[in-house]
Motif scaffolding. Structure first.
Motif, mmCIF file in Angstrom:
data_model
loop_
_atom_site.group_PDB
_atom_site.id
_atom_site.type_symbol
_atom_site.label_atom_id
_atom_site.label_comp_id
_atom_site.label_asym_id
_atom_site.label_seq_id
_atom_site.Cartn_x
_atom_site.Cartn_y
_atom_site.Cartn_z
ATOM 1 N N SER A 284 0.826 -1.210 0.000
ATOM 2 C CA SER A 284 0.000 0.000 0.000
ATOM 3 C C SER A 284 0.857 1.255 0.000
ATOM 4 N N ASN A 285 2.141 1.101 -0.348
ATOM 5 C CA ASN A 285 3.062 2.248 -0.436
ATOM 6 C C ASN A 285 3.243 2.994 0.872
ATOM 7 N N ILE A 286 3.221 2.261 1.977
ATOM 8 C CA ILE A 286 3.442 2.904 3.273
ATOM 9 C C ILE A 286 4.923 2.758 3.631
ATOM 10 N N ASN A 287 5.536 3.898 3.921
ATOM 11 C CA ASN A 287 6.973 3.917 4.209
ATOM 12 C C ASN A 287 7.259 3.656 5.671
ATOM 13 N N VAL A 288 7.572 2.429 6.006
ATOM 14 C CA VAL A 288 7.903 2.104 7.384
ATOM 15 C C VAL A 288 9.361 2.472 7.619
ATOM 16 N N ASP A 289 9.644 3.074 8.783
ATOM 17 C CA ASP A 289 11.011 3.546 9.020
ATOM 18 C C ASP A 289 11.688 2.722 10.126
ATOM 19 N N MET A 290 11.530 3.129 11.400
ATOM 20 C CA MET A 290 12.212 2.390 12.474
ATOM 21 C C MET A 290 11.406 1.150 12.832
ATOM 22 N N ILE A 291 12.076 0.061 13.129
ATOM 23 C CA ILE A 291 11.362 -1.162 13.527
ATOM 24 C C ILE A 291 12.032 -1.752 14.768
ATOM 25 N N VAL A 292 11.245 -2.086 15.769
ATOM 26 C CA VAL A 292 11.771 -2.744 16.967
ATOM 27 C C VAL A 292 10.904 -3.965 17.256
ATOM 28 N N GLN A 293 11.528 -5.101 17.540
ATOM 29 C CA GLN A 293 10.742 -6.285 17.873
ATOM 30 C C GLN A 293 11.216 -6.855 19.212
ATOM 31 N N ASN A 294 10.291 -7.198 20.100
ATOM 32 C CA ASN A 294 10.685 -7.900 21.340
ATOM 33 C C ASN A 294 9.860 -9.164 21.451
ATOM 34 N N VAL A 295 10.517 -10.179 22.012
ATOM 35 C CA VAL A 295 9.802 -11.432 22.227
ATOM 36 C C VAL A 295 9.372 -11.468 23.684
ATOM 37 N N SER A 296 8.165 -11.918 23.946
ATOM 38 C CA SER A 296 7.680 -11.950 25.322
ATOM 39 C C SER A 296 8.427 -13.001 26.128
ATOM 40 N N GLN A 297 8.247 -12.948 27.440
ATOM 41 C CA GLN A 297 9.063 -13.807 28.295
ATOM 42 C C GLN A 297 8.816 -15.295 28.075
ATOM 43 N N ASP A 298 7.564 -15.644 27.766
ATOM 44 C CA ASP A 298 7.316 -17.072 27.550
ATOM 45 C C ASP A 298 7.836 -17.535 26.178
ATOM 46 N N GLY A 299 8.347 -16.593 25.387
ATOM 47 C CA GLY A 299 8.943 -16.954 24.104
ATOM 48 C C GLY A 299 7.929 -17.310 23.032
ATOM 49 N N LYS A 300 6.639 -17.176 23.330
ATOM 50 C CA LYS A 300 5.638 -17.593 22.337
ATOM 51 C C LYS A 300 5.161 -16.427 21.472
ATOM 52 N N ASN A 301 5.054 -15.267 22.116
ATOM 53 C CA ASN A 301 4.523 -14.117 21.385
ATOM 54 C C ASN A 301 5.535 -12.992 21.299
ATOM 55 N N ALA A 302 5.403 -12.192 20.251
ATOM 56 C CA ALA A 302 6.306 -11.053 20.084
ATOM 57 C C ALA A 302 5.495 -9.771 19.981
ATOM 58 N N ASN A 303 6.159 -8.657 20.283
ATOM 59 C CA ASN A 303 5.587 -7.330 20.047
ATOM 60 C C ASN A 303 6.423 -6.659 18.976
ATOM 61 N N LEU A 304 5.763 -5.826 18.204
ATOM 62 C CA LEU A 304 6.476 -5.172 17.116
ATOM 63 C C LEU A 304 6.107 -3.690 17.157
ATOM 64 N N THR A 305 7.142 -2.834 17.143
ATOM 65 C CA THR A 305 6.879 -1.399 17.080
ATOM 66 C C THR A 305 7.518 -0.863 15.815
ATOM 67 N N PHE A 306 6.807 -0.030 15.097
ATOM 68 C CA PHE A 306 7.447 0.624 13.943
ATOM 69 C C PHE A 306 6.919 2.037 13.783
ATOM 70 N N THR A 307 7.657 2.834 13.008
ATOM 71 C CA THR A 307 7.225 4.213 12.778
ATOM 72 C C THR A 307 6.937 4.429 11.296
ATOM 73 N N LEU A 308 6.149 5.442 11.041
ATOM 74 C CA LEU A 308 5.796 5.807 9.667
ATOM 75 C C LEU A 308 5.426 7.285 9.661
ATOM 76 N N PRO A 309 5.392 7.922 8.479
ATOM 77 C CA PRO A 309 4.982 9.327 8.448
ATOM 78 C C PRO A 309 3.536 9.464 8.938
ATOM 79 N N GLN A 310 3.289 10.509 9.740
ATOM 80 C CA GLN A 310 1.962 10.714 10.304
ATOM 81 C C GLN A 310 0.863 10.709 9.240
ATOM 82 N N SER A 311 1.210 11.266 8.080
ATOM 83 C CA SER A 311 0.204 11.369 7.016
ATOM 84 C C SER A 311 -0.225 10.006 6.482
ATOM 85 N N GLU A 312 0.542 8.954 6.792
ATOM 86 C CA GLU A 312 0.187 7.634 6.270
ATOM 87 C C GLU A 312 -0.501 6.747 7.304
#
Ligand code: ASP
Ligand code: MG
Length: 402
Positions: A284-312
């Protein structure tokens, strides 16, 4: 034949008074060299044309370009009239008369070729060629425009084609600063900056030069000088790395408040899930910039953080809703009160410790870091928007730029 390019931006052409002042600079130079002047539209003119067009048609259409390109035709005509009234041998040039050939991407066309023949021939009769910036001619012989701020790109492309000895971009500031002077009163004008540093700064919102013009200058080795049209003193030279003697660790601090952060949680920690999230966003032409991923303590699930221009962000939310329906993740939340602060400098390539200083400074000011990204010559952190000014000021002094 020595040719120089002088480009004036809209704020340097805001009124007839301004154009008159700019024309005096041109008059001075044309005693020594042949001059190609590239002009923007008078301040505010392109914006009001955009407003009018958007009332009828927001789609990209070649008629939009025809309309948007008219601002430049007014300013070149006015400057030519003024110069001629003082006896200077000047004439105007629109894109089709040169011609400046571009792709057919209306609204965002790329320059493909510039022929120098017509202008060079005219120099037997004229001393000054006044070119309408921002416009070109497509293969279908229709008027195109080069994207907002595109007259910088016209100027650099002309300087490259005519092998000009100088490409001076006149504006309302004295050059490129170590930080935005409205936030950091101690910010200093930079004498020399490399193309790479300038690219990082302009893509981060320092709107001195259109990003594309810097890419073009780098490709063709055009030295750009950004200088004030009001004050007669040297500006900032944008040069190749080997022309910049002092490689400061950090040359400047920039920031962008136009950022939004998305945090996705409850993502199964298994191969392929990142692709099933970032794939549709990219489609969809969305420009993702910074990406951070952490895995939860039980190792089963992850969280994902990313940034993009506000306009998108709105567009991204629609895409995320769809992905969520397929049970790829559990929840997501968004935040657009964030800003990205970057330290930029060629010296980082060879010296360690830049990141450490940044984290220490922000820590001491109690500013929490939400995400980090780095390149060879840049370190960026995402922080809460309310701390932008404090962060920029503190980093400016940490790196000895005050
Ligand atoms: N007049 C055009 C604009 O406002 C081009 C330029 O100023 O460089 O985007
Ligand atoms: Mg501009």
């Amino acid at each position: 034949m020595n040719i120089i390019v002088m480009k004036f931006g809209g704020t340097s052409l805001a009124t007839i008074e301004h154009i008159n002042r700019a024309s005096k600079r041109v008059e001075k130079e044309c005693k020594k060299s042949k001059v190609i002047v590239v002009l923007s539209a008078m301040a505010g003119v392109t914006n009001s044309l955009v407003d009018q067009v958007s009332k009828i048609n927001s789609q990209s259409d070649s008629e939009n370009d025809l309309i948007l390109s008219t601002g430049e035709q007014i300013s070149i005509g006015l400057m030519s009239l003024i110069l001629k009234s003082r006896g200077v041998r000047a004439r105007t040039w629109t894109s089709w008369q040169i011609p400046i050939r571009t792709s057919s991407d209306y609204g965002m066309a790329r320059i493909e070729s510039i022929s120098s023949d017509n202008i060079i021939k005219s120099f037997s009769t004229y001393d000054v060629a006044i070119v309408a910036g921002f416009q070109g001619l497509s293969q279908e012989n229709r008027i195109t425009t080069l994207g907002r701020g595109g007259s910088d790109t016209t100027a650099v492309a002309i300087a490259a084609s005519f092998k000009a000895s100088q490409c001076d971009i006149y504006t309302d500031v004295e050059g490129v600063y170590t930080a935005n002077p409205s936030i950091v009163p101690n910010a200093k004008k930079i004498d020399f900056i490399t193309y790479e540093e300038m690219l990082e700064m302009s893509s981060l919102g320092a709107k001195v030069l259109q990003t594309r013009s810097v890419e073009l200058a780098m490709k063709h080795n055009v030295i750009i000088q950004v200088l004030s049209s009001q004050i007669d003193k040297p500006g900032t030279f944008v040069v190749n790395e080997d022309k910049k003697m002092e490689k400061e660790l950090v040359s400047g601090i920039s920031f962008s408040k136009d950022e939004a952060k998305v945090t996705i949680s409850g993502i199964p920690d298994k191969p392929g899930v990142s692709a099933s999230i970032f794939g549709p966003l990219a489609d969809s032409n969305i420009n993702v910039d910074m990406i951070v991923q952490n895995v939860s303590q039980d190792g089963k699930n992850a969280n994902l953080t990313f940034t993009l221009p506000q306009s998108e962000l709105i567009k991204a939310e629609k895409v995320l809703e769809n992905i969520k329906k397929n049970n790829i993740f559990q929840t997501y939340k968004t935040d657009n009160k964030v800003s990205k602060i970057s330290a930029i400098g060629m010296g980082m390539r060879s010296q360690a410790g830049v990141a450490k200083k940044m984290f220490k400074t922000l820590g001491e000011k109690n500013i929490n870091i939400l995400a980090i990204s780095t390149s060879e010559i840049k370190i960026s952190v995402l922080i809460s928007e309310e701390h932008t000014e404090l962060a920029v000021r503190s980093l400016h002094s940490t790196y000895g730029l005050d």
